[in-house]
Design a protein around this motif. Structure first.
Motif, PDB file in Angstrom:
ATOM      1  N   VAL A 121      70.771  63.075  40.865  1.00 13.05           N
ATOM      2  CA  VAL A 121      69.974  62.720  42.128  1.00 13.05           C
ATOM      3  C   VAL A 121      68.466  62.809  41.642  1.00 13.05           C
ATOM      4  N   ASP A 122      67.925  61.773  41.999  1.00 14.92           N
ATOM      5  CA  ASP A 122      66.390  61.692  41.791  1.00 14.92           C
ATOM      6  C   ASP A 122      65.687  62.663  42.703  1.00 14.92           C
ATOM      7  N   PRO A 123      65.011  63.545  42.149  1.00 21.83           N
ATOM      8  CA  PRO A 123      64.289  64.569  43.066  1.00 21.83           C
ATOM      9  C   PRO A 123      63.026  63.970  43.868  1.00 21.83           C
ATOM     10  N   MET A 124      62.576  62.678  43.106  1.00 27.25           N
ATOM     11  CA  MET A 124      61.430  61.927  43.748  1.00 27.25           C
ATOM     12  C   MET A 124      61.749  60.459  43.731  1.00 27.25           C
ATOM     13  N   PRO A 125      62.629  60.008  44.309  1.00 25.07           N
ATOM     14  CA  PRO A 125      63.175  58.748  44.406  1.00 25.07           C
ATOM     15  C   PRO A 125      61.991  57.840  44.823  1.00 25.07           C
ATOM     16  N   GLY A 126      61.018  58.407  45.394  1.00 21.27           N
ATOM     17  CA  GLY A 126      59.826  57.185  45.701  1.00 21.27           C
ATOM     18  C   GLY A 126      58.885  56.896  44.524  1.00 21.27           C
ATOM     19  N   ARG A 127      58.955  58.137  43.559  1.00 23.97           N
ATOM     20  CA  ARG A 127      57.967  57.862  42.360  1.00 23.97           C
ATOM     21  C   ARG A 127      58.234  56.729  41.382  1.00 23.97           C
ATOM     22  N   GLU A 128      56.808  56.048  41.164  1.00 25.80           N
ATOM     23  CA  GLU A 128      56.512  54.901  40.603  1.00 25.80           C
ATOM     24  C   GLU A 128      56.123  55.248  38.906  1.00 25.80           C
ATOM     25  N   CYS A 129      56.584  54.689  38.187  1.00 30.96           N
ATOM     26  CA  CYS A 129      56.218  55.097  36.683  1.00 30.96           C
ATOM     27  C   CYS A 129      55.982  53.579  36.092  1.00 30.96           C
ATOM     28  N   THR A 130      55.316  52.963  36.683  1.00 31.63           N
ATOM     29  CA  THR A 130      54.963  51.569  35.997  1.00 31.63           C
ATOM     30  C   THR A 130      54.359  51.587  34.923  1.00 31.63           C
ATOM     31  N   GLY A 131      53.764  52.197  34.515  1.00 33.50           N
ATOM     32  CA  GLY A 131      52.936  52.212  33.223  1.00 33.50           C
ATOM     33  C   GLY A 131      51.687  51.671  33.265  1.00 33.50           C
ATOM     34  N   VAL A 132      51.249  51.415  34.670  1.00 30.03           N
ATOM     35  CA  VAL A 132      50.026  50.750  34.960  1.00 30.03           C
ATOM     36  C   VAL A 132      48.911  52.081  34.977  1.00 30.03           C
ATOM     37  N   THR A 133      48.483  51.908  33.842  1.00 34.31           N
ATOM     38  CA  THR A 133      47.396  53.359  33.318  1.00 34.31           C
ATOM     39  C   THR A 133      46.190  53.435  34.221  1.00 34.31           C
ATOM     40  N   ARG A 134      45.465  54.462  34.247  1.00 37.94           N
ATOM     41  CA  ARG A 134      44.167  54.349  34.949  1.00 37.94           C
ATOM     42  C   ARG A 134      43.265  53.426  34.416  1.00 37.94           C
ATOM     43  N   GLU A 135      43.083  53.222  33.093  1.00 35.41           N
ATOM     44  CA  GLU A 135      42.237  52.365  32.549  1.00 35.41           C
ATOM     45  C   GLU A 135      42.468  50.833  32.907  1.00 35.41           C
ATOM     46  N   LEU A 136      43.781  50.468  32.838  1.00 33.03           N
ATOM     47  CA  LEU A 136      44.118  49.083  33.359  1.00 33.03           C
ATOM     48  C   LEU A 136      43.750  48.950  34.873  1.00 33.03           C
ATOM     49  N   ARG A 137      43.726  49.944  35.702  1.00 35.43           N
ATOM     50  CA  ARG A 137      43.449  49.958  37.138  1.00 35.43           C
ATOM     51  C   ARG A 137      42.040  49.743  37.364  1.00 35.43           C
ATOM     52  N   GLN A 138      41.404  50.505  36.294  1.00 42.56           N
ATOM     53  CA  GLN A 138      39.712  50.219  36.394  1.00 42.56           C
ATOM     54  C   GLN A 138      39.367  48.890  36.086  1.00 42.56           C
ATOM     55  N   LEU A 139      40.134  48.244  34.883  1.00 46.95           N
ATOM     56  CA  LEU A 139      39.771  47.004  34.642  1.00 46.95           C
ATOM     57  C   LEU A 139      40.261  46.033  35.860  1.00 46.95           C
ATOM     58  N   LEU A 140      41.024  46.274  36.492  1.00 45.68           N
ATOM     59  CA  LEU A 140      41.403  45.411  37.750  1.00 45.68           C
ATOM     60  C   LEU A 140      40.225  45.173  38.651  1.00 45.68           C
ATOM     61  N   GLU A 141      39.615  46.467  38.962  1.00 43.17           N
ATOM     62  CA  GLU A 141      38.528  46.540  39.908  1.00 43.17           C
ATOM     63  C   GLU A 141      37.364  46.205  39.271  1.00 43.17           C
ATOM     64  N   GLN A 142      37.186  45.990  37.863  1.00 41.03           N
ATOM     65  CA  GLN A 142      36.165  45.414  37.080  1.00 41.03           C
ATOM     66  C   GLN A 142      35.928  44.088  37.344  1.00 41.03           C
ATOM     67  N   LEU A 143      37.357  43.493  37.306  1.00 40.35           N
ATOM     68  CA  LEU A 143      37.372  41.768  37.569  1.00 40.35           C
ATOM     69  C   LEU A 143      37.006  41.245  38.878  1.00 40.35           C
ATOM     70  N   THR A 144      36.771  42.187  39.775  1.00 33.37           N
ATOM     71  CA  THR A 144      36.396  41.761  41.251  1.00 33.37           C
ATOM     72  C   THR A 144      35.060  40.978  40.974  1.00 33.37           C
ATOM     73  N   PRO A 145      34.762  39.808  41.486  1.00 35.94           N
ATOM     74  CA  PRO A 145      35.536  39.299  42.756  1.00 35.94           C
ATOM     75  C   PRO A 145      36.759  38.327  42.386  1.00 35.94           C
ATOM     76  N   PHE A 146      37.086  38.277  40.818  1.00 39.65           N
ATOM     77  CA  PHE A 146      38.215  37.389  40.445  1.00 39.65           C
ATOM     78  C   PHE A 146      39.280  38.129  40.950  1.00 39.65           C
ATOM     79  N   PRO A 147      40.298  37.467  41.517  1.00 39.32           N
ATOM     80  CA  PRO A 147      41.648  38.083  41.884  1.00 39.32           C
ATOM     81  C   PRO A 147      42.419  38.389  40.652  1.00 39.32           C
ATOM     82  N   ALA A 148      42.945  39.638  40.581  1.00 37.25           N
ATOM     83  CA  ALA A 148      43.744  40.237  39.244  1.00 37.25           C
ATOM     84  C   ALA A 148      44.675  40.896  39.754  1.00 37.25           C
ATOM     85  N   VAL A 149      45.932  40.887  39.046  1.00 37.65           N
ATOM     86  CA  VAL A 149      47.144  41.721  39.391  1.00 37.65           C
ATOM     87  C   VAL A 149      48.002  41.994  38.242  1.00 37.65           C
TER      88      VAL A 149
END
Length: 307
Positions: A121-149
């Motif tokens: 039984v997963d003790p944290m079933p809503g937990r996400e382990c996507t591998g989207v690192t903090r650095e990659l999330r920062q890159l997404l924001e730095q690309l604004t105003p260009f849409p990025a996903v």
């Protein structure tokens, strides 16, 4: 400090009696352990050392990570992890499975699959382990105003910047289980109205999804998405029945936004790991008008973007 540092102990039956030795367990348990072992190997082999900050080295022959590297990243005993990949008949705690899920950068569906195969039984079933690192999330924001996903090969939306979150609909307002481009293209009215070539986009996504699914045909998350789309969308049923696999498509996309107007954008994809792992998809304007409209969209207050 590593979790479960001592060697694994054989499984025990009722009252503490020793369970049958490895190789004589019931057939369904043996099949489940074999599937778990294969699943762990496949997830381990898709991750490059560079993704987790490890040196590649000159003598690496193992595709992806080594077993001991996964154990180190998850602070798990090497013996425990090795025996899991050998389909040994052992009991592993939810804490160890959680650590392995994080080390292997599993997404939500993969994490659920891991716990199901392990019979835990997963003790944290809503937990996400996507591998989207903090650095990659920062890159997404730095690309604004260009849409990025960041998407995976199942078209799940793993992370996005504020421009992408407003481009086709208000992504922030959607439940996590609906943040999938296939689901939105076939079922979400606002998303569909924003697509300049909806029919072409649906066919291309379905074809790419089918090609990717060839390596995931037994995985519950993939089968569940197909079943959900089949039930919800007659268009999906028709396209899916044609068994198309990847068609050439222009990289220039037309979007029709209800407030800022039409935007012509060029799509570019960058793989963040071994193909077909997660990819960074971003859009750049074809002309100055589209650039100005992207800047207007990115600058909108959150309350207006949600209207």
């Amino acid at each position: 400090m590593t979790l479960d540092p001592s060697p694994p102990q054989p499984a025990t039956g009722p009252g503490g009696a020793a369970a049958p030795p490895y190789g004589t367990a019931p057939r369904d348990d043996a099949a489940r352990r074999a599937e778990l072992a294969a699943f762990l190997r496949s997830r381990r082999e898709r991750i490059t050392p560079e993704q987790v900050g490890l040196p590649r080295g000159a003598r690496r022959r193992t595709p992806g990570l080594r077993r001991e590297e996964v154990a180190h990243l998850g602070a798990v005993g090497v013996t425990w992890y090795t025996w899991l990949e050998q389909a040994r008949d052992i009991h592993v705690s939810p804490q160890v499975l959680d650590a392995v899920a994080r080390a292997l950068m599993l997404d939500r569906a993969e994490r659920s699959h891991l716990f199901a195969l392990a019979g835990a039984v997963d003790p944290m079933p809503g937990r996400e382990c996507t591998g989207v690192t903090r650095e990659l999330r920062q890159l997404l924001e730095q690309l604004t105003p260009f849409p990025a996903v960041v998407q995976n090969s199942r078209f799940d939306i793993l992370a996005y910047n504020r421009t992408y979150g407003r481009l086709l609909c208000d992504l922030d307002a959607l439940p996590q289980e609906d943040r999938n481009c296939m689901w939105l293209a076939f079922t979400h009215p606002e998303w569909r109205a924003s697509m300049g070539d909806l029919e072409g986009a649906m066919r291309v996504m379905a074809a790419k999804f089918r090609a990717s699914m060839a390596e995931h045909v037994a995985e519950p998350a993939w089968k569940a998405l197909v079943a959900r789309l089949t039930e919800a969308s007659p268009e999906f049923r028709e396209i899916w029945a044609q068994h198309e696999v990847v068609r050439p498509v222009s990289s220039v996309k037309l979007f029709r936004h209800p407030r800022v107007g039409a935007l012509e954008l060029t799509a570019t994809s960058l793989w963040t790991g071994p193909n077909p792992g997660p990819k960074l998809l971003f859009y750049t304007p074809v002309d100055e008008t589209s650039r100005e409209r992207l800047e207007q969209l990115a600058a909108e207050p959150a309350a207006l973007a949600a209207v």
